[in-house]
Enzyme design. Structure first.
Site, short mmCIF file in Angstrom:
data_model
loop_
_atom_site.label_atom_id
_atom_site.label_comp_id
_atom_site.label_asym_id
_atom_site.label_seq_id
_atom_site.Cartn_x
_atom_site.Cartn_y
_atom_site.Cartn_z
N GLU A 1 15.63 6.75 -17.34
CA GLU A 1 15.43 5.83 -15.95
C GLU A 1 16.05 6.40 -14.99
O GLU A 1 15.84 5.88 -14.45
CB GLU A 1 16.66 5.00 -17.07
CG GLU A 1 17.90 5.61 -16.75
CD GLU A 1 18.84 4.18 -17.35
OE1 GLU A 1 18.56 3.41 -18.22
OE2 GLU A 1 20.45 4.24 -17.02
N CYS B 1 9.85 6.81 -27.33
CA CYS B 1 10.50 5.64 -26.54
C CYS B 1 11.02 5.51 -25.38
O CYS B 1 10.12 4.76 -24.81
CB CYS B 1 12.49 6.31 -27.35
SG CYS B 1 14.09 5.71 -27.42
N HIS B 2 12.17 6.04 -24.85
CA HIS B 2 12.27 5.49 -22.70
C HIS B 2 11.27 6.53 -22.25
O HIS B 2 10.95 6.16 -21.10
CB HIS B 2 13.63 5.24 -22.79
CG HIS B 2 13.88 4.17 -23.41
ND1 HIS B 2 15.01 3.92 -24.62
CD2 HIS B 2 14.76 3.38 -22.81
CE1 HIS B 2 15.46 3.05 -25.45
NE2 HIS B 2 15.18 2.55 -23.97
N GLY C 1 15.80 8.21 -24.50
CA GLY C 1 16.89 8.76 -24.21
C GLY C 1 16.95 8.03 -22.70
O GLY C 1 16.63 6.97 -22.25
N ARG C 2 18.18 7.64 -22.28
CA ARG C 2 18.80 7.23 -20.90
C ARG C 2 18.24 8.10 -19.78
O ARG C 2 18.20 7.77 -18.96
CB ARG C 2 20.32 6.85 -20.83
CG ARG C 2 20.37 5.55 -21.77
CD ARG C 2 22.15 4.98 -20.88
NE ARG C 2 23.09 6.62 -21.54
CZ ARG C 2 23.63 6.43 -20.38
NH1 ARG C 2 24.41 5.99 -19.25
NH2 ARG C 2 24.82 7.16 -21.46
N TYR D 1 10.26 2.52 -27.18
CA TYR D 1 11.40 1.39 -27.67
C TYR D 1 11.63 0.41 -27.28
O TYR D 1 10.44 -0.10 -26.02
CB TYR D 1 12.31 2.20 -27.31
CG TYR D 1 13.65 1.10 -27.97
CD1 TYR D 1 13.82 1.31 -29.20
CD2 TYR D 1 14.47 0.33 -26.77
CE1 TYR D 1 15.16 1.08 -29.45
CE2 TYR D 1 15.36 -0.17 -27.59
CZ TYR D 1 15.39 -0.15 -29.15
OH TYR D 1 16.84 -0.22 -29.59
#
Length: 193
Positions: free
Chosen positions: A93, A119-120, A89-90, A139
């Protein structure tokens, strides 16, 4: 089988499925999972997001559930955990900007403990400098980070996972059956039906 202690580092707008599904699956088979977030304590909640693949050039994002943290990041002793889970997800980051998060990720690799990243989540691994010489899926938009981190990007179907050494990784939540099964293998979990 003895249950393992697993640290799961999460944050606001982490992917709902990538937090909730592994969390619940690991609890269901007898493991302890502590969901933590820097700057938050046990009982606080994070907002999650649901990322979906609907035919656009990238995923869409919708509001997810609130996830209640069950441990306090500032109080955890990473050495007391057997494994690390890094959802996508975000959140990765910005979580990778916390030196304490980077130190925690490095601990699990330095100690050779099982790590699962989806994923991320690879963004946190790349920032921690632990991908050099490793194969890692993520991802597809994270491919440059895996490669710039010295890793080999595993370009695999979205519903599969890859294990190399102590690391299991996958592109996104459609890989949960393979991702969770491979993580359970790394944890030494046996399930009889």
């Amino acid at each position: 089988m003895a249950g393992k202690r697993i640290l799961m580092i999460v944050g606001d707008f982490g992917e709902d499925y990538e937090i909730m599904v592994p969390y619940q699956a690991l609890l269901a088979v007898g493991h302890t999972v502590h969901g933590v977030c820097p700057g938050k304590k046990a009982g606080d909640k994070i907002a999650t997001a649901i990322h979906d693949f609907e035919g656009h050039q990238t995923y869409t994002e919708k509001p997810g559930h609130l996830f209640a943290l069950n441990a306090t990041f500032a109080e955890v002793d990473v050495a007391s955990y057997d494994a690390l889970l890094v959802p996508g997800g975000r959140a990765p980051e910005y979580l990778r900007l916390y030196p304490e998060v980077i130190a925690a990720v490095r601990h699990f690799f330095d100690a050779g403990k099982p790590v699962a990243a989806i994923c991320h989540g690879a963004q946190m691994l790349a920032a921690a400098g632990v991908l050099k010489g490793r194969t890692c899926s993520a991802y597809p938009a994270c491919r440059p980070e895996v490669e710039l981190g010295g890793g080999t990007y595993a370009d695999i179907p979205v519903d599969t996972a890859v294990t190399e050494g102590n690391l299991v990784s996958a592109p996104a939540w459609p890989a949960h059956p393979a991702f969770i099964a491979q993580f359970l293998t790394l944890l030494g979990t046996s399930i009889s039906l």
